[in-house]
Design a protein around this motif. Structure first.
Motif, mmCIF file in Angstrom:
data_model
loop_
_atom_site.group_PDB
_atom_site.id
_atom_site.type_symbol
_atom_site.label_atom_id
_atom_site.label_comp_id
_atom_site.label_asym_id
_atom_site.label_seq_id
_atom_site.Cartn_x
_atom_site.Cartn_y
_atom_site.Cartn_z
ATOM 1 N N HIS A 1 8.166 -0.995 -7.345
ATOM 2 C CA HIS A 1 8.713 0.183 -6.671
ATOM 3 C C HIS A 1 8.082 1.417 -7.293
ATOM 4 N N CYS A 2 7.398 2.217 -6.472
ATOM 5 C CA CYS A 2 6.688 3.406 -6.953
ATOM 6 C C CYS A 2 7.493 4.667 -6.644
ATOM 7 N N ARG B 1 12.435 10.659 -9.208
ATOM 8 C CA ARG B 1 12.938 9.352 -8.768
ATOM 9 C C ARG B 1 12.759 9.203 -7.260
ATOM 10 N N ILE B 2 11.858 9.976 -6.709
ATOM 11 C CA ILE B 2 11.607 9.937 -5.270
ATOM 12 C C ILE B 2 10.653 8.786 -4.963
ATOM 13 N N GLY B 3 11.146 7.785 -4.216
ATOM 14 C CA GLY B 3 10.331 6.624 -3.893
ATOM 15 C C GLY B 3 9.158 6.956 -2.999
ATOM 16 N N THR B 4 8.009 6.322 -3.311
ATOM 17 C CA THR B 4 6.807 6.553 -2.500
ATOM 18 C C THR B 4 6.247 5.262 -1.899
ATOM 19 N N ALA B 5 6.581 4.098 -2.492
ATOM 20 C CA ALA B 5 6.055 2.839 -1.952
ATOM 21 C C ALA B 5 6.742 1.653 -2.620
ATOM 22 N N ASP B 6 6.792 0.528 -1.911
ATOM 23 C CA ASP B 6 7.205 -0.777 -2.437
ATOM 24 C C ASP B 6 6.109 -1.755 -2.073
ATOM 25 N N ILE B 7 5.481 -2.341 -3.095
ATOM 26 C CA ILE B 7 4.290 -3.159 -2.862
ATOM 27 C C ILE B 7 4.480 -4.534 -3.480
ATOM 28 N N GLN B 8 4.152 -5.573 -2.721
ATOM 29 C CA GLN B 8 4.299 -6.950 -3.190
ATOM 30 C C GLN B 8 3.009 -7.476 -3.795
#
Length: 231
Positions: A172-173, A179-186
Motif C-alpha cells: 500500500h503506497c 497517509r494519503i493512499g496513492t496505489a495498492d500493488i500486488q
C-alpha cells in the motif's frame, strides 16, 4: 567580646584592617592607612585582592542545578521517536537471518523479488534504488510506488506447509510525508491456491507512526519469513 571579624549584609568581611581598604577613600582613612604597620597593610591588600562576596544559599542551589542539568544533557541521550525497530518476521523458521536497510534518510518505495512457485529472493527498493536481495534464484518481479510515494504497509500470504514460505505480497503506497493512499500493488507468484485464501497464514505489516526503512527476516533458497525495519 565580639569577634575581630564580622560579616556584613553585602557579604564582605569587616575585619578592622580590611575595612580601611574597603571604605570610601577619605582624608581620614588615607592618614590612618599610613599609620598602619607595614605588615598589616600588606595583609589588608592581600585580603582585598582575594576576598569574594558571599553567595546567597538559593543562588548556590540554582548554580548546582544548572550544572547538573548540563551534565545529564550530555550523558543521557534524549529518547528519539525515530529510533529503529524491527517488526516480528512472519513466516517459518528456516533459512538464515537477513537485514537489508535503506541508506540514511531513504525510505522503502518498492520491492524486487525473484520467484518460482513462491518468493525465492527479496530486496528493498529505497527511493527508487534496489539493494542486494536475500534468498535464492528465480524470475524477476517487482512492485514500485508512484513517484513521490512510499510504501506504508505490506500485506503478505504464506504457504500452509510447515515451512510457511512467502507466497504473495501486496503493498500500500502513500504520498511521502502523509497517509494519503496513492496505489495498492500486488506481487504474485505462479500457481493457484488450493482452498480459501483465509485458510493460509496471512496478515498486514506496518510501522505505525514510523516509516519503513528496510526489510528483514529469514531466507535460504526461498524467503522463509519477512518483517519490516522501522525508523
Amino acid at each position: 567580646m565580639s569577634s575581630p571579624t564580622e560579616q556584613r549584609q553585602d557579604g564582605f568581611a569587616t575585619d578592622p584592617v580590611v575595612a580601611i581598604m574597603l571604605s570610601r577613600p577619605t582624608r581620614e582613612t588615607a592618614v590612618s592607612s599610613r599609620e598602619l604597620p607595614e605588615r598589616a597593610l600588606d595583609e589588608a591588600i592581600r585580603r582585598c585582592e582575594t576576598l569574594q562576596p558571599a553567595i546567597h544559599p538559593m543562588e548556590a542551589v540554582l548554580r548546582k542545578s544548572i550544572v547538573l542539568m548540563a551534565i545529564l544533557a550530555i550523558a543521557v541521550p534524549l529518547p528519539s521517536t525515530a529510533q529503529e525497530r524491527f517488526t516480528p518476521p512472519n513466516g517459518g523458521l528456516g533459512g538464515q537471518q537477513f537485514i537489508s536497510r535503506c541508506p540514511s534518510g531513504a525510505l522503502l518505495t518498492g520491492i524486487v523479488a525473484l520467484t518460482g512457485a513462491y518468493i525465492n529472493n527479496i530486496a528493498p527498493v529505497c527511493d527508487g534504488r534496489a539493494l542486494r536481495g536475500a534468498g535464492g534464484r528465480g524470475e524477476r518481479r517487482s512492485v514500485d510506488c508512484p513517484a513521490g510515494s512510499v510504501i506504508q504497509s505490506v500485506w503478505f500470504i504464506s504457504l500452509r506447509s510447515d515451512n510457511h514460505l512467502l507466497k504473495n505480497l501486496n503493498v500500500h503506497c502513500v504520498a511521502r510525508g502523509t497517509r494519503i493512499g496513492t496505489a495498492d500493488i500486488q506481487l504474485t507468484t505462479p500457481g493457484r491456491f488450493s482452498g480459501k485464501l483465509e485458510l493460509y497464514p496471512h496478515g498486514n505489516m506496518d510501522c505505525g507512526a514510523q516509516n519503513i526503512t528496510g526489510l528483514q527476516g529469514r531466507a535460504g533458497d526461498a524467503v522463509d519469513a519477512l518483517g519490516l525495519i522501522c525508523g
